[in-house]
Write an enzyme that holds these catalytic residues in place. Structure first.
Site: not given
Ligand SMILES: [Zn+2]
Length: 363
Positions: A90, A262, A300, A302, A305, A331
């Site tokens: 930024d 973002d 999930c 991930c 999980c 997660h």
């Protein structure tokens, strides 16, 4: 070098690819935020495994510490932080304007005091370009002034400044291997937004950022502004909605032609012990999860999980164990990155409307 290719549309939703020196960026895309050149608790390897393709770093923070000169001497931000994919910085403007009492803005730039040690610094369009060229991201953005979205007089002034600064940033750009995005401002005022979009696009930037949203206006005002900008911003360049990253916002903004997002939300929530779920958040610090054997979210994919129970995660948080923050961040990032992948896939096979409706129904 920064060619944007529009591959498919579904309504106004767009799926494309933005070419960058560090690889092709599939859009729409969600960029995790690495404020201090690190997405908190995540290694670049973790990010790659999660399928992150774009990471954002903050100019203001890195300019103050460790200093953009040092980053340049260390081979630039990619090498310094060990991330080899596309990077975006930024302009630092948003952080500086958030300082409130510690800064003074004039037509030429903004003088501010460091939140770290109180030392005085000055950002001008040229200075911010020089800093971003030292940092070396693939995508840099112009210095802009972000005004409170409902303040008409302030937005008139801030928009005028933002335009002059955008032209100065464009004129002072030296590196040809960085894409500089112009930022559209104008609060919630349709005429200012339209004027801003026309002026910024006249400078022929390779991409356009939409600033000054999700900072206090209503959702209806956010969406109305995106509707308006979708008609004005060129279709052959990417549109980046700054600082927006809630799941529902993805659907609403993608449906209005936005390509890039973002947000610090997934990692910030993790630090507060909160896990992202469809339509809600799970506060894992709550006692009700003390003996809960289920994962954060059934189904999930991930690592968190797949491996750990809510009870274990709650224990880590209660014991202030660093691993808890890492596993929750993992997660939460997976949740948003995976959602954006599904959104992109649905645009490519023309089922975006169905996916959005299904999401809405389940939330
Ligand atoms: Zn998970």
């Amino acid at each position: 070098m920064f060619e944007y290719t529009l591959l498919a549309t579904s309504g106004r939703a767009r799926a494309g690819v933005l070419r960058t020196p560090h690889g092709d960026l599939p859009t729409p895309v969600f960029a995790p935020v690495g404020t201090q050149a690190t997405v908190k608790t995540m290694t670049p390897r973790d990010l790659s495994e999660l399928g992150a393709t774009l990471v954002l770093a903050n100019t203001y923070h890195l300019y103050l510490r460790p200093g953009s000169e040092l980053v340049a001497r260390m081979g630039g931000l990619h090498r310094f932080m060990g991330w080899s994919g596309p990077l975006l910085t930024d302009s630092g403007g948003y952080q500086v304007f958030s300082l409130k009492t510690l800064r003074k803005v004039d037509n030429d730039g903004v003088t501010f005091r460091s939140h770290l040690d109180g030392s005085t610094h000055r950002f001008t369009p040229e200075k911010v370009m020089a800093i971003q060229e030292e940092l070396g991201p693939d995508i840099a953005v112009c210095l802009d002034e972000c005004a409170p979205p409902l303040d008409r007089a302030y937005n008139e002034q801030a928009t005028a400044r933002t335009h002059v600064w955008a032209a100065r940033c464009r004129a002072s750009q030296r590196r040809t291997d960085q894409a500089l995005f112009g930022i559209v401002q104008g609060g919630v005022f349709p005429d200012l937004r339209e004027q801003s979009a026309h002026l910024i696009t006249s400078l022929d930037f390779p991409g356009h950022a939409i600033g000054g949203l999700s900072v206090g206006e209503s959702k209806e005002q956010t969406y109305a502004t995106l509707d308006l900008l979708n008609d004005v911003l060129p279709k052959d360049k990417p549109r980046y909605l700054m600082g927006v990253g809630a799941a529902q916002d993805f659907f609403e903004a993608v449906a209005r032609g936005v390509d890039m997002f973002d947000c610090v939300l997934p990692t910030r929530l993790a630090r507060h012990g909160a896990a992202l779920l469809k339509g809600r958040r799970l506060n894992l610090r709550n006692a009700q999860y003390a003996a809960d054997e289920s994962p954060i979210q059934e189904g999930c994919g991930c690592y968190t999980c797949q491996t750990f129970s809510r009870a274990y995660l709650r224990h880590l948080l209660a014991a202030d164990e660093i691993l808890g923050l890492h596993l929750l961040s993992l997660h939460n990032l997976h949740f948003l990155l995976d959602l954006m992948r599904r959104i992109r896939a649905s645009i490519l096979d023309s089922t975006f409307g169905q996916l959005a409706a299904a999401w809405q129904a389940a939330s």
